[in-house]
Enzyme design. Structure first.
Site, short mmCIF file in Angstrom:
data_model
loop_
_atom_site.label_atom_id
_atom_site.label_comp_id
_atom_site.label_asym_id
_atom_site.label_seq_id
_atom_site.Cartn_x
_atom_site.Cartn_y
_atom_site.Cartn_z
N GLU A 150 0.84 -1.21 0.00
CA GLU A 150 0.00 0.00 0.00
C GLU A 150 0.87 1.25 0.00
O GLU A 150 1.86 1.33 0.72
CB GLU A 150 -0.88 -0.01 1.25
CG GLU A 150 -1.78 1.22 1.35
CD GLU A 150 -2.75 1.13 2.52
OE1 GLU A 150 -3.50 0.14 2.59
OE2 GLU A 150 -2.73 2.05 3.36
N HIS A 202 -8.22 3.10 -3.34
CA HIS A 202 -9.09 3.20 -2.17
C HIS A 202 -10.13 4.29 -2.44
O HIS A 202 -9.88 5.22 -3.21
CB HIS A 202 -8.28 3.58 -0.93
CG HIS A 202 -7.29 2.54 -0.49
ND1 HIS A 202 -6.91 2.37 0.82
CD2 HIS A 202 -6.59 1.60 -1.20
CE1 HIS A 202 -6.03 1.38 0.91
NE2 HIS A 202 -5.81 0.91 -0.31
N ARG A 261 -15.13 3.64 5.00
CA ARG A 261 -15.89 4.81 5.45
C ARG A 261 -15.00 6.05 5.49
O ARG A 261 -15.41 7.13 5.10
CB ARG A 261 -16.46 4.54 6.86
CG ARG A 261 -17.35 5.67 7.33
CD ARG A 261 -17.51 5.67 8.83
NE ARG A 261 -16.28 6.02 9.51
CZ ARG A 261 -16.14 6.07 10.83
NH1 ARG A 261 -17.15 5.77 11.62
NH2 ARG A 261 -14.98 6.40 11.37
N ASP A 319 -11.97 8.26 8.05
CA ASP A 319 -11.93 8.74 9.43
C ASP A 319 -12.67 10.06 9.55
O ASP A 319 -12.85 10.77 8.55
CB ASP A 319 -10.46 8.92 9.87
CG ASP A 319 -9.83 7.57 10.20
OD1 ASP A 319 -10.53 6.76 10.85
OD2 ASP A 319 -8.69 7.34 9.80
N TYR A 334 -10.58 -5.27 11.58
CA TYR A 334 -9.84 -4.79 12.74
C TYR A 334 -9.62 -5.91 13.77
O TYR A 334 -10.50 -6.18 14.59
CB TYR A 334 -10.60 -3.60 13.37
CG TYR A 334 -10.78 -2.50 12.35
CD1 TYR A 334 -9.81 -1.51 12.19
CD2 TYR A 334 -11.87 -2.50 11.48
CE1 TYR A 334 -9.94 -0.53 11.23
CE2 TYR A 334 -12.01 -1.52 10.50
CZ TYR A 334 -11.04 -0.55 10.38
OH TYR A 334 -11.16 0.41 9.41
N LYS A 390 -20.35 -6.26 5.75
CA LYS A 390 -19.57 -5.79 4.59
C LYS A 390 -19.40 -6.92 3.58
O LYS A 390 -19.50 -6.73 2.38
CB LYS A 390 -18.17 -5.30 5.03
CG LYS A 390 -18.19 -4.06 5.91
CD LYS A 390 -16.81 -3.41 5.93
CE LYS A 390 -16.36 -3.05 7.31
NZ LYS A 390 -15.15 -2.20 7.33
N GLN A 398 -6.34 -4.00 9.66
CA GLN A 398 -5.56 -2.93 10.29
C GLN A 398 -4.22 -3.54 10.71
O GLN A 398 -4.14 -4.75 10.94
CB GLN A 398 -6.34 -2.45 11.53
CG GLN A 398 -5.67 -1.37 12.34
CD GLN A 398 -5.48 -0.11 11.51
OE1 GLN A 398 -4.50 -0.01 10.75
NE2 GLN A 398 -6.38 0.84 11.63
P1 FAD Z 1 -16.97 0.98 8.77
O1 FAD Z 1 -16.91 -0.42 8.37
O2 FAD Z 1 -18.13 1.80 8.29
O3 FAD Z 1 -16.95 1.01 10.38
C1 FAD Z 1 -16.81 2.24 11.09
C2 FAD Z 1 -17.33 2.06 12.51
O4 FAD Z 1 -18.76 1.91 12.49
C3 FAD Z 1 -16.81 0.83 13.24
O5 FAD Z 1 -16.65 1.17 14.59
C4 FAD Z 1 -17.93 -0.22 13.07
O6 FAD Z 1 -17.92 -1.16 14.12
C5 FAD Z 1 -19.16 0.68 13.07
N1 FAD Z 1 -20.27 0.20 12.23
C6 FAD Z 1 -20.19 -0.30 10.97
N2 FAD Z 1 -21.43 -0.57 10.50
C7 FAD Z 1 -22.29 -0.18 11.46
C8 FAD Z 1 -23.73 -0.18 11.58
N3 FAD Z 1 -24.50 -0.62 10.59
N4 FAD Z 1 -24.29 0.29 12.73
C9 FAD Z 1 -23.52 0.75 13.75
N5 FAD Z 1 -22.16 0.77 13.69
C10 FAD Z 1 -21.56 0.31 12.58
N6 FAD Z 1 -8.86 5.80 5.57
C11 FAD Z 1 -8.84 6.74 4.59
O7 FAD Z 1 -9.28 7.87 4.82
N7 FAD Z 1 -8.31 6.47 3.34
C12 FAD Z 1 -7.81 5.25 3.03
O8 FAD Z 1 -7.35 5.04 1.91
C13 FAD Z 1 -7.82 4.22 4.04
N8 FAD Z 1 -7.34 2.99 3.78
C14 FAD Z 1 -7.43 2.01 4.74
C15 FAD Z 1 -6.98 0.72 4.43
C16 FAD Z 1 -7.05 -0.29 5.39
C17 FAD Z 1 -6.57 -1.67 5.05
C18 FAD Z 1 -7.58 -0.01 6.69
C19 FAD Z 1 -7.64 -1.08 7.75
C20 FAD Z 1 -8.02 1.27 7.00
C21 FAD Z 1 -7.97 2.29 6.03
N9 FAD Z 1 -8.42 3.59 6.29
C22 FAD Z 1 -8.38 4.56 5.32
C23 FAD Z 1 -8.93 3.94 7.63
C24 FAD Z 1 -10.46 3.77 7.73
O9 FAD Z 1 -11.10 4.71 6.91
C25 FAD Z 1 -10.84 3.97 9.20
O10 FAD Z 1 -10.38 2.91 9.98
C26 FAD Z 1 -12.29 4.29 9.49
O11 FAD Z 1 -12.38 4.81 10.82
C27 FAD Z 1 -13.24 3.12 9.40
O12 FAD Z 1 -13.42 2.70 8.11
P2 FAD Z 1 -14.24 1.35 7.77
O13 FAD Z 1 -14.35 1.28 6.32
O14 FAD Z 1 -13.71 0.20 8.51
O15 FAD Z 1 -15.68 1.79 8.41
#
Ligand code: FAD
Length: 298
Positions: free
Chosen positions: A17, A77, A107, A109, A147, A167, A178
């Protein structure tokens, strides 16, 4: 090619990455660094998506460069941050036009200065919604994040895994984790998900620590724990960057050795654009990916 084909064909997949630079000069510099990455020949590379502006365009520029100029499959991404659903559709159309076939759906941050993620007007609250949209958009390979120690905003690990199942049900074909510094977190999470019926590839995200300060702040931000022995060594040598880097590489080499013996399906190396990281760890991963390491001409 959809990346799931690679995961299906191979016992072990090695990916890297990178993040997109902010300026044109940065883009040119990174393109030059990537010639070194190409020599290590990862199975694919992914490019992160920033909070806005030119870095977002540069995500697509770098992914297209990797795919078409370097000949390495690329994944762009994409996050829900600051996008309406309509804009997401436009981004997907752009990716299609640029022949980028794989999307890492996230999603994102909360924006700087805000504590929690707020659904953009007309946009999405969770990665699951983005994944559903991408699935409907035709023929993209889709990755999503997982995670091992739970997501930092969700203290309930079981609930977090439940959302990971959602998902996958929405169309995520493989999950990249992560980073973690103690393999026990990844291996327990993987085994738990298998017991719960998950069969998509679960890929280990690996980040070599380079110094105490950055590791400590990143770990706090991402909810990743630091093993005591590693923390002690990095703190002891925090004024010596070279020794600190060596401690980080050494730690990760031990992690890789165990993960490979545990039969992980792939390692995603958070290279942070550093050639040294790729040159140091790439050959171990390349060998594991089933092809003996061979130099590719630039
Ligand atoms: P989600 O899956 O939407 O989860 C977010 C939170 O909401 C979690 O706490 C989950 O438990 C909760 N949740 C999910 N669904 C629900 C629901 N239906 N009801 C209630 N709660 C729910 N960030 C960037 O900005 N750009 C990047 O390119 C990027 N690349 C990444 C690559 C990897 C491999 C990883 C691990 C992370 C990356 N991130 C990136 C960081 C990521 O955007 C953050 O970790 C973010 O906070 C969560 O994203 P997610 O897609 O896991 O969110």
């Amino acid at each position: 090619m959809q990346l799931i084909e690679l995961y299906t064909k191979k016992d072990f997949v090695f990916s890297i990455e990178i993040f997109p630079p902010k300026t044109d000069k940065g883009v040119e510099k990174l393109k030059s660094t990537l010639k070194g990455f190409k020599r290590i020949a990862p199975d694919y590379m992914s490019v992160t998506y920033g909070a806005g502006g030119t870095t977002r365009e540069n995500t697509h520029e770098m992914a297209a460069h990797i795919n078409h100029e370097l000949g390495i499959p690329a994944m762009a991404h994409l996050t829900c941050v600051s996008h309406t659903g309509k804009e997401i559709d436009q981004v997907l159309t752009t990716l299609k036009q640029r022949k980028i076939e794989n999307v890492m759906a996230l999603r994102g941050d909360p924006t700087i200065g805000t504590e929690s993620f707020v659904r953009p007007k007309g946009g999405y609250q969770y990665a699951t919604e983005l994944i559903s949209t991408i699935s409907r958009h035709s023929n993209f390979g889709i990755g999503a994040a997982g995670y091992p120690e739970g997501h930092v905003e969700n203290p309930d690990k079981e609930d977090d895994r439940k959302h990971l199942h959602e998902k996958i049900a929405s169309g995520a074909q493989f999950i990249i984790s992560q980073f973690f510094l103690d393999n026990i977190h990844f291996l327990r999470w993987r085994d738990q998900l298998h017991e719960e019926g998950v069969s998509v590839p679960l890929i280990a995200g690996i980040l070599p620590p380079s110094n105490w300060q950055s590791l400590n702040s990143m770990s706090e931000m991402c909810g990743v724990s630091i093993p005591e022995k590693l923390a002690e060594s990095l703190i002891k040598h925090q004024d010596n960057p070279e020794v600190s880097r060596e401690i980080g590489f050494d730690h990760v080499e031990h992690q890789l050795e165990e993960l490979l013996s545990e039969g992980v399906e792939g390692v995603h190396l958070y290279a942070l654009n550093r050639l040294e990281t790729v040159e140091r760890l790439g050959p171990i991963l390349k060998e594991a990916s089933g092809n003996s390491f061979s130099a590719v001409s630039e």
